[in-house]
Write a protein that holds these residues in place. Structure first.
Motif, PDB file in Angstrom:
ATOM      1  N   ARG A  63      -7.266  -3.180   8.970  1.00 52.10           N
ATOM      2  CA  ARG A  63      -8.566  -3.590   8.424  1.00 52.10           C
ATOM      3  C   ARG A  63      -8.509  -3.692   6.898  1.00 52.10           C
ATOM      4  O   ARG A  63      -8.957  -4.675   6.314  1.00 52.10           O
ATOM      5  N   GLN A  64      -7.913  -2.682   6.250  1.00 51.21           N
ATOM      6  CA  GLN A  64      -7.797  -2.692   4.791  1.00 51.21           C
ATOM      7  C   GLN A  64      -6.869  -3.819   4.321  1.00 51.21           C
ATOM      8  O   GLN A  64      -7.136  -4.486   3.332  1.00 51.21           O
ATOM      9  N   MET A  65      -5.778  -4.015   5.040  1.00 53.77           N
ATOM     10  CA  MET A  65      -4.810  -5.052   4.692  1.00 53.77           C
ATOM     11  C   MET A  65      -5.429  -6.439   4.814  1.00 53.77           C
ATOM     12  O   MET A  65      -5.154  -7.331   3.998  1.00 53.77           O
ATOM     13  N   ALA A  66      -6.273  -6.617   5.810  1.00 52.73           N
ATOM     14  CA  ALA A  66      -6.895  -7.916   6.074  1.00 52.73           C
ATOM     15  C   ALA A  66      -7.728  -8.396   4.894  1.00 52.73           C
ATOM     16  O   ALA A  66      -7.847  -9.605   4.668  1.00 52.73           O
ATOM     17  N   LYS A  67      -8.287  -7.483   4.123  1.00 50.49           N
ATOM     18  CA  LYS A  67      -9.105  -7.878   2.976  1.00 50.49           C
ATOM     19  C   LYS A  67      -8.283  -8.670   1.967  1.00 50.49           C
ATOM     20  O   LYS A  67      -8.761  -9.653   1.407  1.00 50.49           O
ATOM     21  N   ALA A  68      -7.066  -8.245   1.706  1.00 49.85           N
ATOM     22  CA  ALA A  68      -6.208  -8.952   0.749  1.00 49.85           C
ATOM     23  C   ALA A  68      -5.428 -10.081   1.415  1.00 49.85           C
ATOM     24  O   ALA A  68      -5.114 -11.080   0.770  1.00 49.85           O
ATOM     25  N   ALA A  69      -5.123  -9.935   2.695  1.00 51.08           N
ATOM     26  CA  ALA A  69      -4.289 -10.918   3.383  1.00 51.08           C
ATOM     27  C   ALA A  69      -5.049 -12.185   3.764  1.00 51.08           C
ATOM     28  O   ALA A  69      -4.435 -13.239   3.931  1.00 51.08           O
TER      29      ALA A  69
END
Length: 173
Positions: A63-69
């Protein structure tokens, strides 16, 4: 097919701490059409089929990674490897030149480097970079020229600059 399309580029993200840096790296890799991201050490990675991590940790990191990805966590190919040294050996056997991105007296300036047809870009952790043992395993160390008072960049920013240079490098000559 031109040189830009033929050059095979993979990234090895070793011991990156930040899920946001990994997300940004996945997105940047997608933009520069790299073949894959290899995660080693304690580098976080997105959820995948057969993922054996604790579901709460897996879901939180993804979920956190998806924000930047921005979706690249679902489209950028990645592989998880338990042993970075074995990965370097395997890539070497496949003809990849391992290029460590590092501030090092032995490093070649990225702008003066003509990449070969297969490059594996090694990134180290945000605090101490690439360990001396891993630097010794690189075929070449590359550095980004800097002009201000700071000489270190955020790892995902540095990766973007390096990937652009590797994708474009030698294309006209």
């Amino acid at each position: 097919m031109d040189t830009l399309q033929r050059r095979s580029i993979v990234v090895i993200a070793h011991n990156l701490r930040s899920v946001h840096n990994v997300g940004s790296l996945l997105r940047t890799g997608e933009v520069f059409a790299i073949d894959s991201v290899h995660v080693t050490g304690f580098t976080p990675y997105p959820a995948h089929p057969g993922d054996e991590r604790d579901p709460k940790l897996r879901d939180r990191q993804t979920r956190q990674m998806a924000k930047a990805a921005a979706g690249a966590e679902r489209t950028m190919p990645f592989e998880r490897h338990p042993d970075v040294f074995a990965l370097l050996d395997a890539l070497g056997h496949k003809g990849y030149t391992v290029a460590g991105l590092e501030i090092d007296p032995e490093a070649v300036t990225l702008t003066g480097y003509t990449p070969p047809s297969k490059v594996a870009l090694l990134l180290g952790d945000e605090v101490s970079g690439i360990t001396p043992e891993l630097r010794e395993r690189c075929d070449v160390l590359l550095r980004i020229p800097t002009y201000g008072r700071k000489e270190a960049l955020n790892v995902s920013v540095a990766a973007g600059i390096a990937l652009h240079s590797l994708r474009e490098g030698g294309a006209s000559g």
